[in-house]
Design a protein around this motif. Sequence first.
Motif, PDB file in Angstrom:
ATOM      1  N   SER A   1       0.834  -1.195   0.000  1.00  0.00           N
ATOM      2  CA  SER A   1       0.000   0.000   0.000  1.00  0.00           C
ATOM      3  C   SER A   1       0.876   1.255   0.000  1.00  0.00           C
ATOM      4  CB  SER A   1      -0.919  -0.003   1.226  1.00  0.00           C
ATOM      5  OG  SER A   1      -1.624   1.209   1.336  1.00  0.00           O
TER       6      SER A   1
ATOM      7  N   LYS B   1       1.372   4.074  -3.013  1.00  0.00           N
ATOM      8  CA  LYS B   1       1.227   5.507  -2.734  1.00  0.00           C
ATOM      9  C   LYS B   1       2.447   6.292  -3.215  1.00  0.00           C
ATOM     10  CE  LYS B   1      -0.027   8.605   1.054  1.00  0.00           C
ATOM     11  NZ  LYS B   1      -0.564   8.650   2.428  1.00  0.00           N
TER      12      LYS B   1
ATOM     13  N   GLY C   1       2.532   6.518  -6.877  1.00  0.00           N
ATOM     14  CA  GLY C   1       1.397   7.230  -7.463  1.00  0.00           C
ATOM     15  C   GLY C   1       0.488   6.351  -8.294  1.00  0.00           C
ATOM     16  N   LEU C   2       0.477   5.068  -8.018  1.00  0.00           N
ATOM     17  CA  LEU C   2      -0.351   4.152  -8.804  1.00  0.00           C
ATOM     18  C   LEU C   2      -1.820   4.262  -8.443  1.00  0.00           C
ATOM     19  CD1 LEU C   2       1.918   0.974  -8.787  1.00  0.00           C
ATOM     20  CD2 LEU C   2       1.902   2.930 -10.351  1.00  0.00           C
ATOM     21  N   VAL C   3      -2.641   3.887  -9.401  1.00  0.00           N
ATOM     22  CA  VAL C   3      -4.084   3.982  -9.216  1.00  0.00           C
ATOM     23  C   VAL C   3      -4.776   2.673  -9.587  1.00  0.00           C
ATOM     24  CG1 VAL C   3      -4.161   6.467  -9.583  1.00  0.00           C
ATOM     25  CG2 VAL C   3      -4.353   4.914 -11.544  1.00  0.00           C
ATOM     26  N   LYS C   4      -5.940   2.500  -9.019  1.00  0.00           N
ATOM     27  CA  LYS C   4      -6.748   1.307  -9.280  1.00  0.00           C
ATOM     28  C   LYS C   4      -7.830   1.718 -10.284  1.00  0.00           C
ATOM     29  CE  LYS C   4      -9.238  -2.114  -6.434  1.00  0.00           C
ATOM     30  NZ  LYS C   4      -9.932  -2.242  -5.130  1.00  0.00           N
ATOM     31  N   VAL C   5      -7.703   1.247 -11.467  1.00  0.00           N
ATOM     32  CA  VAL C   5      -8.560   1.713 -12.557  1.00  0.00           C
ATOM     33  C   VAL C   5      -9.687   0.740 -12.867  1.00  0.00           C
ATOM     34  CG1 VAL C   5      -8.587   2.591 -14.919  1.00  0.00           C
ATOM     35  CG2 VAL C   5      -6.473   2.684 -13.586  1.00  0.00           C
ATOM     36  N   PRO C   6     -10.922   1.227 -12.823  1.00  0.00           N
ATOM     37  CA  PRO C   6     -12.059   0.405 -13.230  1.00  0.00           C
ATOM     38  C   PRO C   6     -11.937   0.057 -14.706  1.00  0.00           C
ATOM     39  CG  PRO C   6     -12.798   2.383 -12.059  1.00  0.00           C
ATOM     40  CD  PRO C   6     -11.361   2.566 -12.347  1.00  0.00           C
TER      41      PRO C   6
ATOM     42  N   GLY D   1     -15.678  -4.471 -16.004  1.00  0.00           N
ATOM     43  CA  GLY D   1     -16.205  -4.485 -14.649  1.00  0.00           C
ATOM     44  C   GLY D   1     -15.188  -4.841 -13.577  1.00  0.00           C
TER      45      GLY D   1
ATOM     46  N   TYR E   1     -11.151  -4.404 -11.857  1.00  0.00           N
ATOM     47  CA  TYR E   1     -10.255  -3.303 -11.523  1.00  0.00           C
ATOM     48  C   TYR E   1      -8.837  -3.737 -11.826  1.00  0.00           C
ATOM     49  CZ  TYR E   1     -14.043  -1.045  -8.914  1.00  0.00           C
ATOM     50  OH  TYR E   1     -15.218  -0.433  -8.559  1.00  0.00           O
TER      51      TYR E   1
END
Lengths: 67, 67
Positions: free
Chosen positions: A42, A46, A49-54, A58, A60
């Motif tokens: 986690s 952070k 700068g990674l993101v969880k993209v939908p 349907g 992620y």
Amino acid sequence: MTRRQRERAVLELIQSQPIKNQQHLVSELLSRGLEVTQATVSRDIKRLGLVKVPQPDGSYRYASPQG
Amino acid sequence: MTRRQRERAVLELIQSQPIKNQQHLVSELLSRGLEVTQATVSRDIKRLGLVKVPQPDGSYRYASPQG
DNA sequence: ACTGAATAAAAATTCAAG
DNA sequence: CTTGAATTTTTATTCAGT
């Protein structure tokens, strides 16, 4: 193992396969011999700068913001 | 109020101010007279493909993937 | 400074219902 | 098909230890 090395591994992993949550990332890292827990992943996410993209289907997937 | 209208409001909100979590988004929508819960906002975010981006200052902010 | 275990907080899904 | 309440799952943080 340094933090930097692990972070590089994280980046490589998320672009080479669809990582849908942090636990999967932990599993992949463990299978590569990198001992790590969810808390650390986690923090890595952070810092990177990674993101969880939908996804359109349907699900992620973790990704780098710029692509 | 249609889903589409709410989704437009969500998009406007996230780009006009730093929304750091879904509860804040709910609060802002409520203050604009849009009754909504976290569950629905989570679905809206998913449909819109929004992401929670780690910021340089250590906070998080919802954003649209392309910027 | 970095980490893991435990916990808190946040987000996704289930389930019942309109 | 859309939603909210409740629940489950996931993620962020705290706190202690190194």
